[in-house]
Design an enzyme around this catalytic site. Structure first.
Site, short mmCIF file in Angstrom:
data_model
loop_
_atom_site.label_atom_id
_atom_site.label_comp_id
_atom_site.label_asym_id
_atom_site.label_seq_id
_atom_site.Cartn_x
_atom_site.Cartn_y
_atom_site.Cartn_z
N ARG A 63 -25.11 -2.27 7.46
CA ARG A 63 -24.83 -3.69 7.22
C ARG A 63 -25.11 -4.54 8.45
O ARG A 63 -25.18 -5.77 8.36
CB ARG A 63 -23.36 -3.86 6.81
CG ARG A 63 -23.05 -3.24 5.46
CD ARG A 63 -21.65 -3.56 5.01
NE ARG A 63 -21.52 -3.36 3.57
CZ ARG A 63 -20.63 -3.96 2.80
NH1 ARG A 63 -19.78 -4.83 3.32
NH2 ARG A 63 -20.58 -3.73 1.51
N GLU A 123 -19.01 -5.45 10.06
CA GLU A 123 -19.87 -4.68 10.94
C GLU A 123 -20.91 -5.53 11.65
O GLU A 123 -21.18 -5.32 12.85
CB GLU A 123 -20.57 -3.58 10.12
CG GLU A 123 -19.65 -2.50 9.60
CD GLU A 123 -18.94 -2.87 8.31
OE1 GLU A 123 -18.10 -2.07 7.86
OE2 GLU A 123 -19.23 -3.95 7.76
N LYS A 148 0.85 -1.19 0.00
CA LYS A 148 0.00 0.00 0.00
C LYS A 148 0.89 1.24 0.00
O LYS A 148 1.79 1.37 0.82
CB LYS A 148 -0.92 0.00 1.22
CG LYS A 148 -2.00 1.06 1.18
CD LYS A 148 -3.04 0.83 2.26
CE LYS A 148 -4.14 1.89 2.20
NZ LYS A 148 -5.23 1.63 3.15
#
Length: 631
Positions: A403, A375, A287
């Protein structure tokens, strides 16, 4: 000048231009694309590190596949800046995330190259499988690729998709962009599994050759494929002395490979492109690749704001005399409460730095849990903790808590378990747009029994609500607050218990009453003060409701008895929220009053600055002032 700076990129508007290059030119193109992303985001902030990490993969995908006829589904969407630049939007990329400019995440509304909406995570496998099966049913020659990364594999939906991929005839290619990150470092068993997963090099070479040989002879049709895959899995286990979960699900696995070797990725994609059956290509990436500051501190450079592209120095903002962000007040207050109450624990789904749960993690690592991008699990895990006597504070961004709706109802509210759900980023969030606006939590949660729903107007109120929520007997308690700074610099105050379901009168008046919920009430304060400064004689009363549920019926009765004109104000959708609750109460109790409801409209609000969005939705101070005058 442009052509000298970007010798290759300046000639590429669409992927067909990219496909005219020779393979040996692709590394240079990747360097130019990476530099372009850095320079653009240095002046127009966005998600930097994730897009830098997939530059080679992005170039290779559009080089090998004939997009947009072939489908690429990005997951998560903040990896896709290079994709946007290569698909006809380079000239407009300077408007990214600005109002009326490019959307913050891929969207089919914006471009035919964007195959699906992907503002959150973990939906690519399911969506791409649907596309692949649709193509087969319609007898269309189309390749479909799902690119899943940045920790999205930890989400439950990704596993549901994989389970279906393994049992539904399809030729889907899943590319796992494995960078050991989401926004913060990835966590959990899948992360550890991917770190340790390895593939024997000799086995890989044999498999490629055997696969091509079988495919040429028509031996990879649907009837024979599953048996061959099982044989393949057994062969691999014998050679490499391991079995991996993907091949255990009859998804052919290749990797892991270097995700920054663009020429090799092109070679791999060409070999996999026409291979029948579901496949997974595992790539290791970094990343922030290619930009040293982002490589060294990927979390900070996930979305770094403005910075100097040459030096990597980030633009500093003067915070000395400014109020802190609500998330910081949450994090500091949670630690303070945890020191007083040893039952308190913190839970977050992959957002420890974003919601400031990292403050508790640093001080009490054994009492704070990052559960990954999951979640629903975060809520049910919290419910399990609460069932056994602990006091969890579960912090989820409002838009992502959608969610976990089923988990809030079935696993938490039914038993009235003492879980404190802290919904960060509630209301309009600005440039991240409709996938991130916390617009629906009030309307969605209000019908659920056993919930207390509150929103603090300022930082002191947030501290009081957090203190109140962790006291015995409070049940499931929802506290919602916005992104960004509050209104108080002296935010530390002694915490005190608030009476649940009790609002407060902030200003007396005789002509019109404003009932507000949460920090948006500060806009009402500004509107009232402006009218007063202008010498306007309208007398406006202002009430801070504090609680949507239970709503303060005593306060409503007082307002209904005293005022014919009432304005409700909320930073959420009008349908089902505070305005609806007030109207319902008035109707049930026989009051016929003129009630004007201010809030978000029945549509998805696009991206822009918060001040711009508040203005176009009519909840900024100026709009409130005009409504008062009309009333």
């Amino acid at each position: 000048m442009e052509q000298e700076k970007y010798e290759l990129l300046s000639h590429i508007k669409y992927p067909e231009d990219l496909r005219k290059l020779k393979v040996d030119q692709l590394p240079k193109l990747c360097d130019e694309l990476r530099r372009d992303i850095v320079e653009e985001l240095s002046v127009n902030p966005g998600h930097l590190a994730s897009s830098l990490g997939v530059v080679e993969l992005t170039v290779a995908l559009h080089y090998v596949y004939h997009t947009p006829d072939d489908r690429i589904v990005w997951d998560v969407g903040h990896q896709a800046y290079g994709h946007k630049i290569l698909t006809g939007r380079r000239d407009q990329f300077c408007t990214n995330r600005m109002m009326h400019g490019l959307r913050p995440f891929p969207s089919p509304i914006e471009s035919e190259y964007d195959t699906f909406t992907c503002g959150h995570a973990s939906n690519s496998v399911s969506a791409a499988l649907g596309m692949a099966v649709a193509a087969a049913l319609k007898k269309e020659e189309r390749h479909v690729v799902a690119v899943i990364g940045d920790g999205a594999m930890s989400g439950g939906l990704a596993f549901e998709g994989l389970n279906n991929v393994s049992s539904t005839p399809n030729d889907l290619l899943i590319i796992l962009n494995d960078n050991n990150m989401s926004i913060d470092r990835s966590v959990g068993g899948m992360k550890q599994y991917l770190l340790s997963l390895n593939t024997n090099e000799t086995y890989n070479k044999i498999r490629f050759k055997v696969s091509r040989w079988l495919n040429k002879r028509g031996m990879m049709n649907d009837d024979r494929r599953h048996g061959l895959i099982r044989l393949n899995n057994a062969l691999k286990s014998a050679i490499s002395h391991q079995q991996n979960v993907f091949e255990g699900m009859n998804i052919r696995y290749f990797g892991p490979f270097d995700g920054h070797d663009v020429k090799n990725i092109v070679r791999l994609l060409r070999q996999l492109k026409d291979m029948k059956g579901p496949k997974m290509l595992h790539l290791h990436t970094i990343k922030g690749k290619g930009y040293q500051p982002a490589e060294q501190e990927a979390t900070i450079w996930h979305a770094p704001g403005k910075f100097d592209a040459e030096t990597g120095e980030r633009e500093k903002t003067d915070t000395a005399n400014k109020p802190p962000k609500f998330q910081v007040v949450f994090g500091e207050t949670l630690l303070e409460l945890a020191r007083q109450n040893d039952r308190i624990v913190g839970i977050t789904p992959a957002m420890p730095s974003g919601c400031s749960m990292n403050i508790l993690m640093r001080a009490m690592p054994h009492r704070a849990f990052d559960v990954g991008i999951a979640e629903g699990h975060a809520v049910t895990f919290s419910a399990g903790l609460a069932k056994e006597g602990l006091q969890p504070f579960c912090n989820i961004y409002s838009a992502f808590a959608q969610r976990a709706y089923d988990n809030i109802i079935h696993d938490t509210a039914i038993l009235s378990l003492p879980v404190v759900l802290c919904l960060d980023r509630a209301g309009l969030v600005g440039e991240d747009g409709p996938t991130h606006h916390g617009a629906f939590d009030l309307a969605a949660l209000r019908p659920i029994p056993n919930l207390t729903i509150a929103s603090p107007m300022d930082e002191h109120e947030l501290r009081h609500l957090m203190y109140t929520a962790q006291l015995p007997g409070k049940g499931t308690f929802v506290i919602r607050y916005p992104r960004g700074c509050g209104s108080l610099t002296d935010w530390r105050c002694p915490m005190e218990e608030l009476t649940v379901g009790r609002g407060r009168c902030l200003r007396e008046g005789t002509d019109v009453a404003i009932l507000s919920l949460g920090p948006i009430g500060n806009n009402a304060v500004k509107a009232i003060e402006t009218l007063k400064a202008q010498g306007n004689p309208i007398s406006v009363a202002h009430y801070d409701m504090r609680f949507l549920k239970p709503i303060d019926e005593e306060l409503l009765r007082e307002v209904a008895e005293r005022f014919d004109r009432i304005i409700t104000l909320e930073d959420g959708v009008k349908k089902g929220g505070l305005g609806s609750a007030v109207l319902e109460w008035m109707a049930q109790h026989g009051y016929q009053r003129h009630v004007t409801c201010l809030g978000l409209p029945d549509e998805f609000v696009e991206h822009g600055s918060i001040s711009q969005l508040q203005h176009i939705t009519g909840i900024d101070a100026e709009s409130i002032q005009q409504v008062i005058l009309k009333s």
